[in-house]
Write an enzyme that holds these catalytic residues in place. Structure first.
Site, short mmCIF file in Angstrom:
data_model
loop_
_atom_site.label_atom_id
_atom_site.label_comp_id
_atom_site.label_asym_id
_atom_site.label_seq_id
_atom_site.Cartn_x
_atom_site.Cartn_y
_atom_site.Cartn_z
N PRO A 224 26.17 -19.13 -13.33
CA PRO A 224 27.48 -19.77 -13.46
C PRO A 224 27.35 -21.12 -14.17
O PRO A 224 26.99 -22.13 -13.57
CB PRO A 224 27.95 -19.94 -12.01
CG PRO A 224 26.67 -19.98 -11.22
CD PRO A 224 25.68 -19.14 -11.93
N ASP A 398 23.50 -25.10 -14.19
CA ASP A 398 23.59 -23.93 -13.31
C ASP A 398 24.23 -24.40 -12.00
O ASP A 398 23.62 -25.14 -11.23
CB ASP A 398 22.18 -23.38 -13.05
CG ASP A 398 22.17 -22.15 -12.15
OD1 ASP A 398 23.22 -21.84 -11.54
OD2 ASP A 398 21.10 -21.53 -12.03
N HIS A 399 25.48 -23.95 -11.76
CA HIS A 399 26.23 -24.44 -10.61
C HIS A 399 25.63 -23.99 -9.28
O HIS A 399 25.94 -24.54 -8.22
CB HIS A 399 27.69 -24.00 -10.71
CG HIS A 399 28.65 -25.01 -10.16
ND1 HIS A 399 28.38 -25.78 -9.06
CD2 HIS A 399 29.89 -25.39 -10.59
CE1 HIS A 399 29.40 -26.58 -8.81
NE2 HIS A 399 30.33 -26.37 -9.72
N ARG A 400 24.76 -22.98 -9.30
CA ARG A 400 24.10 -22.56 -8.06
C ARG A 400 23.11 -23.62 -7.59
O ARG A 400 22.81 -23.71 -6.39
CB ARG A 400 23.35 -21.24 -8.29
CG ARG A 400 24.22 -20.07 -8.69
CD ARG A 400 23.38 -18.87 -9.07
NE ARG A 400 22.44 -19.19 -10.16
CZ ARG A 400 21.54 -18.34 -10.62
NH1 ARG A 400 21.44 -17.13 -10.11
NH2 ARG A 400 20.73 -18.70 -11.62
#
Length: 426
Positions: A224, A398-400
């Site tokens: 994401p 990377d939003h994770r």
């Protein structure tokens, strides 16, 4: 016992490779460290060294074979204490072959149908042709009699190219009886859309291009992404670069703007350690060192040589190292350890006049910085509107692994370092 030589995994992403060239042949003695082959991976063409000592008894995969799976057996060595064995035994050929070799005329015709016996003229050993498994499969698919094919591989071994060449020679005669049929249907007229389509050439994908396509598709589908852009004033950095290059001139070192940006990114990662991370399923890897992967364009694709511990290296070290890595990257001479294992990346398209762009994250990294061109723009300097050299930089996160606030903190740290570059020398 025979020793198997297998297709090595020369990079973490390699699943198959092309056996570009053999440096040995059947009967050659090799020892550990000898270069025996060249393998084209998804990143470069690399030399493969022997691990064991022995004599080459079989070469199972001919030169030029593509998509050889990692760990597949490509050759065999004679093991210690093992007697060298000849190539695989072949079935004896019909007696008339020997007669052809012994005398200019055949004493009596072979008791076969009117068609001549399928024995290639170049055969002189009285044995059947040896063919690679791939060549046999292609021959069966194309209806090519291996007995009519002259092998160009080691010891007359028939390879893929030999079968394809033979198929091309026999294609025309096979098609002639069909052409004589009087009821042939008229050729279908191309559709208007087909006639309007632009002409094209189908270019086969290299291993590198296949890997780029696969990995970046996976990145966009599974990671994401979110993007943060800042405008950065470059005037102070450009002045510092000019002054440093004058001082380094006698050493033959020339700093690029990108060298300074690599240093700034690495320092920003140490100042914001929550951005120097990687998502790994159930865990988050937090790195204590900033290793910067630098995107370098090479023929057929791109590669990311890594500047290790960039935050703690002098600018002159980064410039010298980057020049060497980029040159060897373009020659396909990098080792896997030199282009894997970065903690974050930087991609600079400013030299092409690109103002701003969003880069695709290179997993397992969680951050890539996309740098545009420095250009003269109206900009507020010391609370007054002025003309300044300004660059747009966009971080892909990377939003994770990295929350928006952490990403913003990292971009702010990067901006501070570039606009007050003397801090990078402290």
């Amino acid at each position: 016992m025979a020793i198997d030589i297998t297709m090595p995994a020369l990079s973490p992403t390699m699943e198959t490779g092309t056996l570009a060239k053999w440096h040995v042949k059947v009967g050659d003695a090799v020892k550990p460290g000898d270069v025996i082959a060249e393998i084209e991976t998804d990143k470069a063409t690399m030399e493969v060294e022997a691990v064991d000592e022995g004599v080459v008894t079989e070469i199972l995969v001919p030169e030029g074979t593509e998509e050889v799976k990692v760990n597949a057996v490509i050759a065999r060595l004679q093991g210690e204490g093992e007697e060298a064995s000849p190539p695989p035994a072949a079935k004896p050929v019909a007696a008339p072959v020997a007669a052809v070799e012994a005398a200019p005329k055949v004493a009596e015709p072979a008791p076969a149908p009117p068609a001549p016996a399928p024995v290639a003229a170049p055969v002189s050993s009285g044995t059947r042709h040896i063919a690679s498994p791939l060549a046999r499969r292609i021959a069966q698919q194309m209806g090519v009699d291996l007995g009519s094919v002259t092998g160009s591989g080691p010891h007359g071994r028939i390879v893929k190219a030999d079968v394809e060449a033979a198929a091309g020679k026999v294609a025309a005669p096979v098609a002639q009886p069909v052409a004589a049929a009087p009821i042939a249907a008229p050729a279908a007229k191309p559709s208007a859309a087909a006639e309007a389509a632009a002409p094209f050439e189908a270019v086969k994908l290299s291993n590198m291009r296949k890997t780029i396509a696969r990995r970046l598709t996976e990145s966009k589908q599974q990671v994401p992404h979110y993007y943060l852009t800042v405008d950065v004033q470059l005037d102070a950095l450009l002045k510092l670069r000019t002054d440093l290059n004058k001082a380094l001139e006698t050493q033959g070192i020339k700093l690029s703007v990108n060298d300074l940006l690599v240093k700034a990114e690495a320092l920003a990662l140490l100042q914001v350690p929550d951005a120097n991370v990687s998502f790994a399923g159930d865990v988050l890897k937090k790195f204590s060192r900033a290793d910067i992967s630098v995107a370098v364009a090479i023929p057929g694709g791109l590669i990311t040589p890594v500047i290790r511990d960039a935050a703690n290296k002098r600018l002159s070290q980064i410039a010298t190292e980057m020049k060497d890595l980029a040159a060897r990257a373009k020659d396909g001479k990098l080792q896997p350890s030199e282009y894997t294992g970065g903690t974050a990346s930087i991609s600079n398209l400013g030299m092409f006049g690109i103002k701003q762009f969003d880069a695709v994250i290179n997993p397992p990294e969680a951050l890539i910085l996309a740098v545009g061109a420095g250009e003269k723009r109206p900009y507020v300097v010391n609370d007054e509107l002025a003309i300044a050299t300004v660059m747009s930089a966009t971080g892909s996160f990377d939003h994770r692994a990295i929350d928006g606030a952490v990403g913003a903190e990292f971009m702010a740290a990067f901006k501070r370092l570039v606009e007050a570059p003397l801090g990078m020398l402290a």
